[in-house]
Design a protein around this motif. Structure first.
Motif, PDB file in Angstrom:
ATOM      1  N   MET B  61       4.857 -13.657 -21.912  1.00 13.22           N
ATOM      2  CA  MET B  61       4.943 -15.402 -21.969  1.00 13.22           C
ATOM      3  C   MET B  61       4.282 -15.840 -20.582  1.00 13.22           C
ATOM      4  O   MET B  61       3.608 -16.995 -20.857  1.00 13.22           O
ATOM      5  CB  MET B  61       6.271 -15.759 -22.508  1.00 13.22           C
ATOM      6  N   ALA B  64       1.157 -16.457 -21.246  1.00 18.94           N
ATOM      7  CA  ALA B  64       0.266 -16.780 -21.815  1.00 18.94           C
ATOM      8  C   ALA B  64       0.412 -18.257 -21.384  1.00 18.94           C
ATOM      9  O   ALA B  64      -0.356 -19.680 -21.134  1.00 18.94           O
ATOM     10  CB  ALA B  64       1.335 -16.834 -23.326  1.00 18.94           C
ATOM     11  N   LEU B  65       1.564 -18.488 -20.945  1.00 23.84           N
ATOM     12  CA  LEU B  65       1.430 -20.481 -20.146  1.00 23.84           C
ATOM     13  C   LEU B  65       0.655 -20.373 -18.969  1.00 23.84           C
ATOM     14  O   LEU B  65       0.366 -21.334 -18.363  1.00 23.84           O
ATOM     15  CB  LEU B  65       3.129 -20.427 -19.928  1.00 23.84           C
ATOM     16  N   ARG B  68      -2.733 -21.095 -20.234  1.00 21.98           N
ATOM     17  CA  ARG B  68      -1.973 -22.573 -20.636  1.00 21.98           C
ATOM     18  C   ARG B  68      -2.727 -23.527 -19.641  1.00 21.98           C
ATOM     19  O   ARG B  68      -2.466 -24.680 -20.173  1.00 21.98           O
ATOM     20  CB  ARG B  68      -1.121 -22.890 -21.888  1.00 21.98           C
ATOM     21  N   LEU B  69      -0.923 -23.564 -18.863  1.00 19.76           N
ATOM     22  CA  LEU B  69      -0.299 -24.866 -17.911  1.00 19.76           C
ATOM     23  C   LEU B  69      -0.901 -24.906 -16.898  1.00 19.76           C
ATOM     24  O   LEU B  69      -1.614 -25.928 -15.914  1.00 19.76           O
ATOM     25  CB  LEU B  69       1.337 -25.030 -18.581  1.00 19.76           C
TER      26      LEU B  69
END
Lengths: 86, 86
Positions: B61, B64-65, B68-69
């Protein structure tokens, strides 16, 4: 004989110092589908190679330059670690 | 059962991407008495706690973040690691 040691200096905000960047990231995450993420704190890191006779003097030099140039000791902690381990 | 895992995401510039902050630090160091420091690269780090069923899903996780961010994958690498080890 001097050897070249890879060192990483981590600069993090001290406990209790407001971190608006971390707070903004934390608020943005649920809208992107990431739930259950808390206590986001933003920091800086600096990677460098240091010529020294042994690793402990390389780390001591990194700590000294981190205090002097890379961090604001009033609000930030700086820690030096070897970049070869982990 | 979900457990709270402390995770650190390191965001570093990719090889070959110009790093003016690192270059400026490197040029400033000799004037402060720090010699033999080369290849200074500036990066960011983010510490967070993630609720997950196991550590590998917490790290997945975080990766992934981070993509993405927290990072710009065109010019930056993001890696997630456990904050409990090392």
């Amino acid at each position: 004989m001097e050897v070249n040691y890879p060192v990483i200096v981590d600069v993090t905000l001290r406990e209790g110092i407001a971190d608006p960047e971390g707070a903004t990231i934390e608020r943005a995450l649920p809208a992107l589908g990431f739930n259950g993420v808390t206590h986001v704190r933003a920091g800086k890191s600096f990677r460098m190679n240091i010529d020294a006779t042994d690793e402990s003097s390389a780390l001591a030099m990194a700590s000294a330059l981190a205090e002097r140039l890379l961090s604001n000791p009033v609000i930030e902690n700086a820690t030096a670690r070897s970049a070869t381990k982990g």
